[in-house]
Write an enzyme that holds these catalytic residues in place. Sequence first.
Site, short mmCIF file in Angstrom:
data_model
loop_
_atom_site.label_atom_id
_atom_site.label_comp_id
_atom_site.label_asym_id
_atom_site.label_seq_id
_atom_site.Cartn_x
_atom_site.Cartn_y
_atom_site.Cartn_z
N HIS A 104 0.82 -1.20 0.00
CA HIS A 104 0.00 0.00 0.00
C HIS A 104 0.86 1.26 0.00
O HIS A 104 2.08 1.21 0.17
CB HIS A 104 -0.96 0.00 1.20
CG HIS A 104 -0.29 0.03 2.53
ND1 HIS A 104 0.23 1.17 3.09
CD2 HIS A 104 -0.06 -0.96 3.45
CE1 HIS A 104 0.74 0.90 4.29
NE2 HIS A 104 0.59 -0.38 4.52
N CYS A 116 3.11 -4.74 6.89
CA CYS A 116 2.78 -4.52 5.49
C CYS A 116 3.96 -3.91 4.73
O CYS A 116 4.96 -3.52 5.30
CB CYS A 116 1.56 -3.61 5.38
SG CYS A 116 0.03 -4.43 5.84
#
Length: 223
Positions: A182, A198
């Site tokens: 992301h 992440c």
Amino acid sequence: MRHRFTRRTVVAALPLLLAACQSSNRASLPTVNFVSYSTPVEQFDYASAYAPLEDGGFQLPAIAYNDFDPAFLRQTVSSPGNYEPGTIVVSPSTKFLYLIQPDGTAIRYGIGVGREGFAWSGEATVGFKREWPKWFPPDEMIARDSSLEKYRDGMDGGPQNPIGARGLYLWQGNKDTLYRIHGTNQPQSIGTNASSGCIRMWQQDIIDLYNRVDLGAKVVVLA
């Protein structure tokens, strides 16, 4: 419409899909071996690649790319291994993400990765893509930082949202791993171990990657 879905079959699972980078103590995915070198082939026009950008009704600032190690800037390099075109290969140790090209090269991007204790490795696929996704901090994150309680029901997409302009959701089969590739509103975190597991990218880079990657693309995250 700002919140556009690209996989209709998972609408019913949105609360799970949109959870922020899970940081539980689940077992990591299987370890994958990796050739850790790649030779630069071509640089991008960075003044254009990292210029201010209007996207989805939001204004994204320029990336001060001259302030960063040039190794983390987007560039075309030789392929880091024998991978099928379209595969995403993530090397947490070097803080690089590679998108394998058909001609034996790869587009390489700088990334930020999980802090110690939050990293994971293995294989997955891009099961879901979303523009300006809503952010749901997981319970463990709220427990560590009570100020996030107000976002338990979600924080709308936008420049202040820590998930950034795009999200690629990593799945194994029909199961969401809760790990994401992301964007980030903290550009200084690229090249560091800063996330809760992440893989984060500059906003301009995640938009570029998002536009190049297909649903179902293989993702290899190295140990």
